[in-house]
Design a protein around this motif. Structure first.
Motif, PDB file in Angstrom:
ATOM      1  N   GLY A  28       0.819  -1.213   0.000  1.00 22.42           N
ATOM      2  CA  GLY A  28       0.000   0.000   0.000  1.00 22.42           C
ATOM      3  C   GLY A  28       0.848   1.255   0.000  1.00 22.42           C
ATOM      4  N   LEU A  29       1.914   1.255   0.790  1.00 20.40           N
ATOM      5  CA  LEU A  29       2.810   2.418   0.831  1.00 20.40           C
ATOM      6  C   LEU A  29       3.493   2.624  -0.519  1.00 20.40           C
ATOM      7  CD1 LEU A  29       4.402   1.772   4.347  1.00 20.40           C
ATOM      8  CD2 LEU A  29       2.801   3.595   3.751  1.00 20.40           C
ATOM      9  N   ALA A  30       3.834   1.507  -1.186  1.00 21.96           N
ATOM     10  CA  ALA A  30       4.478   1.613  -2.496  1.00 21.96           C
ATOM     11  C   ALA A  30       3.517   2.217  -3.522  1.00 21.96           C
ATOM     12  CB  ALA A  30       4.941   0.225  -2.953  1.00 21.96           C
ATOM     13  N   PHE A  31       2.286   1.731  -3.553  1.00 25.14           N
ATOM     14  CA  PHE A  31       1.295   2.290  -4.485  1.00 25.14           C
ATOM     15  C   PHE A  31       1.031   3.765  -4.160  1.00 25.14           C
ATOM     16  CE2 PHE A  31      -0.377  -2.154  -5.363  1.00 25.14           C
ATOM     17  CZ  PHE A  31       0.022  -2.148  -6.686  1.00 25.14           C
ATOM     18  N   LYS A  32       1.030   4.105  -2.873  1.00 22.91           N
ATOM     19  CA  LYS A  32       0.820   5.495  -2.482  1.00 22.91           C
ATOM     20  C   LYS A  32       1.936   6.373  -3.019  1.00 22.91           C
ATOM     21  CE  LYS A  32       0.229   8.396   1.635  1.00 22.91           C
ATOM     22  NZ  LYS A  32       0.296   8.419   3.115  1.00 22.91           N
ATOM     23  N   HIS A  33       3.163   5.889  -2.923  1.00 19.96           N
ATOM     24  CA  HIS A  33       4.309   6.643  -3.440  1.00 19.96           C
ATOM     25  C   HIS A  33       4.198   6.823  -4.951  1.00 19.96           C
ATOM     26  CE1 HIS A  33       8.503   8.098  -3.077  1.00 19.96           C
ATOM     27  NE2 HIS A  33       8.619   7.625  -4.299  1.00 19.96           N
ATOM     28  N   LEU A  34       3.668   5.815  -5.636  1.00 18.11           N
ATOM     29  CA  LEU A  34       3.492   5.895  -7.085  1.00 18.11           C
ATOM     30  C   LEU A  34       2.362   6.832  -7.478  1.00 18.11           C
ATOM     31  CD1 LEU A  34       3.897   2.206  -8.309  1.00 18.11           C
ATOM     32  CD2 LEU A  34       5.171   4.168  -9.173  1.00 18.11           C
ATOM     33  N   GLY A  35       1.506   7.155  -6.510  1.00 14.65           N
ATOM     34  CA  GLY A  35       0.345   7.973  -6.814  1.00 14.65           C
ATOM     35  C   GLY A  35      -0.864   7.160  -7.227  1.00 14.65           C
ATOM     36  N   ASP A  36      -0.770   5.825  -7.151  1.00 13.30           N
ATOM     37  CA  ASP A  36      -1.903   4.956  -7.458  1.00 13.30           C
ATOM     38  C   ASP A  36      -2.758   4.815  -6.196  1.00 13.30           C
ATOM     39  OD1 ASP A  36      -0.814   4.686  -9.937  1.00 13.30           O
ATOM     40  OD2 ASP A  36      -0.057   2.657  -9.640  1.00 13.30           O
ATOM     41  N   LEU A  37      -3.530   5.847  -5.898  1.00 12.12           N
ATOM     42  CA  LEU A  37      -4.200   5.926  -4.602  1.00 12.12           C
ATOM     43  C   LEU A  37      -5.305   4.882  -4.447  1.00 12.12           C
ATOM     44  CD1 LEU A  37      -4.325   9.792  -4.032  1.00 12.12           C
ATOM     45  CD2 LEU A  37      -2.556   8.135  -3.420  1.00 12.12           C
ATOM     46  N   ASP A  38      -5.986   4.529  -5.533  1.00  2.32           N
ATOM     47  CA  ASP A  38      -7.020   3.493  -5.427  1.00  2.32           C
ATOM     48  C   ASP A  38      -6.406   2.148  -5.062  1.00  2.32           C
ATOM     49  OD1 ASP A  38      -9.026   5.270  -5.998  1.00  2.32           O
ATOM     50  OD2 ASP A  38      -9.052   4.840  -8.150  1.00  2.32           O
ATOM     51  N   GLN A  39      -5.292   1.821  -5.720  1.00  2.00           N
ATOM     52  CA  GLN A  39      -4.591   0.574  -5.397  1.00  2.00           C
ATOM     53  C   GLN A  39      -4.069   0.605  -3.969  1.00  2.00           C
ATOM     54  OE1 GLN A  39      -4.055  -2.245  -7.082  1.00  2.00           O
ATOM     55  NE2 GLN A  39      -3.569  -1.896  -9.226  1.00  2.00           N
ATOM     56  N   ALA A  40      -3.539   1.749  -3.569  1.00  2.00           N
ATOM     57  CA  ALA A  40      -3.029   1.883  -2.204  1.00  2.00           C
ATOM     58  C   ALA A  40      -4.149   1.683  -1.195  1.00  2.00           C
ATOM     59  CB  ALA A  40      -2.378   3.255  -2.022  1.00  2.00           C
ATOM     60  N   LEU A  41      -5.288   2.303  -1.461  1.00  2.00           N
ATOM     61  CA  LEU A  41      -6.426   2.209  -0.553  1.00  2.00           C
ATOM     62  C   LEU A  41      -6.885   0.761  -0.416  1.00  2.00           C
ATOM     63  CD1 LEU A  41      -8.124   4.175   1.125  1.00  2.00           C
ATOM     64  CD2 LEU A  41      -9.704   4.337  -0.799  1.00  2.00           C
ATOM     65  N   GLU A  42      -6.955   0.053  -1.538  1.00  2.00           N
ATOM     66  CA  GLU A  42      -7.366  -1.357  -1.495  1.00  2.00           C
ATOM     67  C   GLU A  42      -6.374  -2.187  -0.670  1.00  2.00           C
ATOM     68  OE1 GLU A  42      -8.184  -5.132  -4.525  1.00  2.00           O
ATOM     69  OE2 GLU A  42      -7.600  -3.172  -5.320  1.00  2.00           O
ATOM     70  N   SER A  43      -5.069  -1.949  -0.875  1.00  2.00           N
ATOM     71  CA  SER A  43      -4.048  -2.704  -0.132  1.00  2.00           C
ATOM     72  C   SER A  43      -4.131  -2.424   1.360  1.00  2.00           C
ATOM     73  CB  SER A  43      -2.652  -2.356  -0.663  1.00  2.00           C
ATOM     74  OG  SER A  43      -2.494  -2.760  -1.999  1.00  2.00           O
ATOM     75  N   PHE A  44      -4.314  -1.150   1.717  1.00  2.00           N
ATOM     76  CA  PHE A  44      -4.413  -0.801   3.136  1.00  2.00           C
ATOM     77  C   PHE A  44      -5.638  -1.456   3.780  1.00  2.00           C
ATOM     78  CE2 PHE A  44      -1.937   3.283   2.144  1.00  2.00           C
ATOM     79  CZ  PHE A  44      -0.760   2.736   2.614  1.00  2.00           C
ATOM     80  N   ARG A  45      -6.739  -1.483   3.066  1.00  2.00           N
ATOM     81  CA  ARG A  45      -7.953  -2.061   3.639  1.00  2.00           C
ATOM     82  C   ARG A  45      -7.830  -3.569   3.830  1.00  2.00           C
ATOM     83  NH1 ARG A  45     -12.058   1.990   0.348  1.00  2.00           N
ATOM     84  NH2 ARG A  45     -12.324   3.465   2.075  1.00  2.00           N
ATOM     85  N   ILE A  46      -7.162  -4.243   2.892  1.00  5.27           N
ATOM     86  CA  ILE A  46      -6.911  -5.679   3.071  1.00  5.27           C
ATOM     87  C   ILE A  46      -5.964  -5.903   4.249  1.00  5.27           C
ATOM     88  CG2 ILE A  46      -5.942  -7.755   2.023  1.00  5.27           C
ATOM     89  CD1 ILE A  46      -6.798  -6.640  -0.703  1.00  5.27           C
ATOM     90  N   ALA A  47      -4.904  -5.091   4.339  1.00  4.78           N
ATOM     91  CA  ALA A  47      -3.948  -5.207   5.448  1.00  4.78           C
ATOM     92  C   ALA A  47      -4.644  -4.989   6.784  1.00  4.78           C
ATOM     93  CB  ALA A  47      -2.818  -4.195   5.268  1.00  4.78           C
ATOM     94  N   GLN A  80      -4.473   5.749   9.570  1.00  5.86           N
ATOM     95  CA  GLN A  80      -3.854   7.026   9.203  1.00  5.86           C
ATOM     96  C   GLN A  80      -3.544   7.082   7.710  1.00  5.86           C
ATOM     97  OE1 GLN A  80      -1.200   6.916  13.100  1.00  5.86           O
ATOM     98  NE2 GLN A  80      -0.539   8.500  11.703  1.00  5.86           N
ATOM     99  N   GLU A  81      -3.001   5.983   7.192  1.00  5.14           N
ATOM    100  CA  GLU A  81      -2.684   5.949   5.760  1.00  5.14           C
ATOM    101  C   GLU A  81      -3.966   6.075   4.926  1.00  5.14           C
ATOM    102  OE1 GLU A  81       0.219   6.120   4.572  1.00  5.14           O
ATOM    103  OE2 GLU A  81       1.484   5.578   6.270  1.00  5.14           O
ATOM    104  N   ILE A  82      -5.006   5.365   5.329  1.00  2.00           N
ATOM    105  CA  ILE A  82      -6.280   5.438   4.608  1.00  2.00           C
ATOM    106  C   ILE A  82      -6.833   6.856   4.667  1.00  2.00           C
ATOM    107  CG2 ILE A  82      -8.684   4.653   4.621  1.00  2.00           C
ATOM    108  CD1 ILE A  82      -7.660   1.928   5.603  1.00  2.00           C
ATOM    109  N   ALA A  83      -6.749   7.463   5.860  1.00  2.00           N
ATOM    110  CA  ALA A  83      -7.268   8.820   6.027  1.00  2.00           C
ATOM    111  C   ALA A  83      -6.512   9.809   5.143  1.00  2.00           C
ATOM    112  CB  ALA A  83      -7.174   9.239   7.495  1.00  2.00           C
ATOM    113  N   GLU A  84      -5.182   9.641   5.029  1.00  4.26           N
ATOM    114  CA  GLU A  84      -4.400  10.546   4.175  1.00  4.26           C
ATOM    115  C   GLU A  84      -4.859  10.455   2.723  1.00  4.26           C
ATOM    116  OE1 GLU A  84      -0.177  10.437   4.366  1.00  4.26           O
ATOM    117  OE2 GLU A  84      -0.132  10.401   6.559  1.00  4.26           O
ATOM    118  N   ILE A  85      -5.124   9.232   2.261  1.00 10.01           N
ATOM    119  CA  ILE A  85      -5.569   9.061   0.878  1.00 10.01           C
ATOM    120  C   ILE A  85      -6.959   9.659   0.699  1.00 10.01           C
ATOM    121  CG2 ILE A  85      -6.241   7.347  -0.842  1.00 10.01           C
ATOM    122  CD1 ILE A  85      -3.996   5.571   0.233  1.00 10.01           C
TER     123      ILE A  85
END
Length: 582
Positions: A258-277, A289-294
C-alpha cells in the motif's frame, strides 16, 4: 530478558556437527528411524544414535530426537557434538536457557567448535542480549570465516544500533560464496542498500534473482522500491502489481505494498491494499492514518475525519492518530477542536514527545508564541536532539522578538547535527535575521560544501555576497542555483538582479522574463523587474509589473518605493510627450 519462541531456532537444522567426528559434515539423510522403545545394542552404536537424533531433528520429530539423545547419554560420555545437538533439541522444545547451557558446555569441551558459538549467539540474539550475541558471532566467524548466519546476525545487530554502514559490511561479507538461489541474506542486504540510498546496488543484487520470481514478496517489494528511486516507475508498478496478485500475501507485506502504491500515486490501489492489510493485522491505527491521508488527498476529507474520529476512541489509537486528526481539523479551520483533541492526546500519552510538539506547533499556528515556547520546551526535554522541536522553538522565540534565544536553539540544532544541511541553512537564515551577514555567509558556505546542490543555500549565499558587493562570486553561486533549478522563479530572480546590478541588462531581461512566466511570482520579484524595464525605457512593462506587485494590498519590504514609482509612471503617462525619467 524477554521470552522467546522455539520457532526462532529453526536455524539449527543446518550446520549441525557430525556424530562420528567433529570435523565431518552432517550426513544429509538417514535410511532408518529409531523405534520409540529402542535400546543400545551391538548393531546400534553411539555415533549412529547421534546421527539418528539429528535426522529426527531435520524431520521435525523432536520428541523422538530427545529419546535418541537419552539413549546416547545413558552409555556415552559428553562430547562437544552431543552437547550441541542436545542444545538444539532443547531450544526446539522451547527450553532456550537450558539449550544455551548445553551450547556453552560444547564450547567448553571444544573451544574450536564454531557452530556451537553460532547457536549460542542466536539464543542470546533471540533473548535480546546483543552484546553477548555479538561476542559469540564474532568468535564463530574467527573460527569459520564462511559462517553466513553469523554474518547475517551481526548485520542485524549493527542495524539495530543504526550503524547502517557496518551492517552493510557484514551482509556483504556474508553473501560471498552464497549459492545463486539463496535469497534471504541478499534481500536483507538490499534493504540496507535502500536505507542508505544505494538503489543501484539493490537493482544489481536482486534483479537477476527476482525479476521473474513470484516467491519472495519482501524481495520484490525491496527491488520495486529501488526502481521507484531509480526512476523506473513503470517497471516498479508492474512489480507491485505482481505482488498484489499473490494470494497468500501477509498483512505486513500488504501494508508495504500500500505504501508503495501510495508513493506511485496509485491511490485506489493503495487504498485497497491498506484495507486488506487492516483485515489481516491486529494493530490498525497506523493503517487508518494511511487510509485517512488518501481520503483527504482525494477530496474525501469528511470520510477521513470520520475514520480518525472513530480510531482515536479505540484502544489502538496512537499519538500519531491524534496528530493526524488534529491536522485535518486545522486544514478545515476547526482550531478549537484541534486544540481540544491535542490536549486530550497529551493527557492520554503523557510521555509522548509528538503530542507535546504538535500542541506547541498548534499554539504557534494560532500566534500564542509564549505558551508555544513553554510546551515546546517540555517536548524538547522528552527528545533533546529532535530537529523539528528545536526549529519550532527557535521560530517561536523569533516571533516573540527574542533573537538571541532563537539563535541559541538554531546553534544547538547545528551542534547536534553538524552535517545536516537544513540545520546549517536554518542557522544562516537566523543570523541574517540578526543582521550578522558575515557569520551567515560562513554557514551558507559550509552547507554548500556538504551539499553542492542545495539550491536554497546557493541562492541565499549569492544574495549575501551581492550585499557585500562581491558581484563576481554572487553571480557564480546564482548561476549554479539556476543550473540546478532552471524553472525556479526565486533563483531566476536572484540571478537577474545580480546581472542588473552588474550592468548586464540584456541577460537580466532574459532571466526576469523567465521568472515572471512562473505560476508564483512574489511582489519583490515584480518590483525588481520594473526597475529593469525602467532602465530599458519600457515604461508600460514597468507599470504593469508594479501594478501587479501592489495588487491586493500585498505586504513586502519595497512596497513604499514601489508605490512611489507607480505614481510617477502613471502620472507621466497622462502627459502627452512626457518621458518617465526618474
Amino acid at each position: 530478558m524477554r521470552p522467546i519462541s522455539s520457532l526462532l531456532f529453526l536455524f539449527v537444522l543446518v550446520n549441525c556437527p557430525s556424530a562420528s567426528s567433529l570435523d565431518e559434515a552432517i550426513r544429509s539423510s538417514v535410511d532408518e528411524s529409531i523405534p520409540s522403545d529402542v535400546r543400545p545394542s551391538q548393531h546400534l552404536d553411539a555415533s549412529t544414535l547421534l546421527d539418528r537424533a539429528l535426522a529426527f531433528v531435520r524431520e521435525g520429530r523432536i520428541e523422538e530426537a530427545s529419546k535418541a539423545m537419552d539413549l546416547y547419554e545413558e552409555s556415552q560420555p559428553l562430547s562437544a557434538a552431543s552437547e550441541e545437538l542436545r542444545g538444539v533439541i532443547l531450544s526446539l522444545q522451547g527450553r532456550a536457557k537450558e539449550g544455551l547451557a548445553r551450547f556453552e558446555s560444547a564450547i567448553e569441551i571444544d573451544p574450536w567448535q564454531a557452530t556451537a558459538y553460532t547457536k549460542a549467539g542466536d539464543v542470546y540474539f533471540a533473548m535480546g542480549d546483543m552484546s553477548a550475541a555479538q561476542e559469540k558471532f564474532e568468535k564463530a566467524i574467527e573460527l569459520n570465516p564462511n559462517d553466513r548466519l553469523a554474518y547475517q546476525r551481526l548485520g542485524l545487530i549493527a542495524e539495530s544500533r543504526n550503524d547502517i554502514a557496518k551492517a552493510i559490511d557484514y551482509f556483504e561479507r556474508g553473501i560471498i560464496g552464497v549459492p545463486a538461489g539463496y535469497v534471504g541474506i541478499k534481500v536483507n542486504l538490499a534493504r540496507l542498500y535502500n536505507a542508505s540510498g544505494q538503489y543501484a546496488k539493490t537493482d544489481l543484487l536482486l534483479s537477476p534473482l527476482l525479476r521473474d520470481s513470484d516467491e519472495n514478496p519482501t524481495g520484490l517489494l525491496t527491488l520495486g522500491t529501488a526502481w521507484l528511486f531509480l526512476d523506473k516507475r513503470d517497471q516498479a508498478r508492474t512489480l507491485f502489481q505482481r505482488v498484489a496478485e499473490m494470494p497468500s500475501l501477509d498483512g505486513d507485506s500488504r501494508l508495504k505494498l500500500g505504501l508503495a502504491f501510495k508513493h506511485l500515486g496509485d491511490l485506489d490501489q493503495a487504498l485497497e491494499s491498506f484495507r486488506i492489510a487492516k483485515r489481516q493485522l491486529s494493530e490498525t491505527a497506523s493503517i487508518d492514518q494511511e487510509i485517512a491521508e488518501i481520503l483527504a488527498e482525494t477530496d474525501r476529507e469528511d470520510e477521513a475525519v470520520f475514520l480518525l474520529e472513530t480510531t482515536v476512541e479505540s484502544d489502538s489509537a496512537r499519538p500519531e492518530t491524534f496528530a493526524s486528526l488534529a491536522s485535518l481539523y486545522q486544514s478545515q479551520l476547526r482550531f478549537e477542536e484541534a486544540e481540544e483533541l491535542l490536549l486530550q492526546g497529551r493527557k492520554r500519552f503523557e510521555e509522548s514527545h509528538l503530542m507535546a510538539l504538535r500542541l506547541g506547533l498548534h499554539y504557534a499556528m494560532t500566534q500564542r508564541y509564549g505558551v508555544a515556547v513553554e510546551v515546546l520546551v517540555a517536548a524538547l526535554e522528552r527528545n533533546p536532539s529532535d530537529r523539528a522541536t528545536m526549529k519550532a522553538l527557535s521560530l517561536a522565540e523569533l516571533r516573540l522578538g527574542n533573537i538571541d534565544a532563537a539563535l541559541l536553539y538554531a546553534r544547538r540544532l547545528v551542534n547536534l547535527h553538524e552535517e545536516d544541511v537544513e540545520a546549517l541553512f536554518y542557522l544562516a537564515t537566523m543570523l541574517e535575521e540578526a543582521e550578522r551577514a558575515d557569520e551567515a555567509r560562513r554557514w551558507y558556505k559550509k552547507a554548500v560544501e556538504i551539499d553542492p546542490n542545495h539550491v536554497a543555500s546557493l541562492n541565499n549565499l549569492a544574495n549575501n555576497l551581492l550585499e557585500e558587493n562581491d558581484l563576481e562570486a554572487a553571480k557564480r553561486y546564482a548561476i549554479r542555483a539556476v543550473e540546478i533549478a532552471p524553472s525556479n522563479p526565486i533563483v531566476l530572480d536572484s540571478l537577474a538582479w545580480i546581472e542588473f546590478k552588474s550592468g548586464d541588462l540584456e541577460a537580466a531581461r532574459t532571466h526576469f522574463d523567465r521568472a515572471l512566466a512562473a505560476d508564483s511570482v512574489s511582489p519583490t520579484h515584480r518590483f525588481r523587474a520594473a526597475q529593469l524595464y525602467i532602465e530599458l525605457e519600457q515604461s508600460e512593462e514597468a507599470t504593469q509589473q508594479l501594478a501587479l506587485a501592489l495588487a491586493d494590498d500585498a505586504r513586502f519590504p519595497e512596497r513604499h518605493e514601489a508605490e512611489r514609482l507607480y505614481k510617477h509612471l502613471t502620472a507621466a503617462s497622462d502627459v502627452p510627450g512626457h518621458s518617465a525619467e526618474l
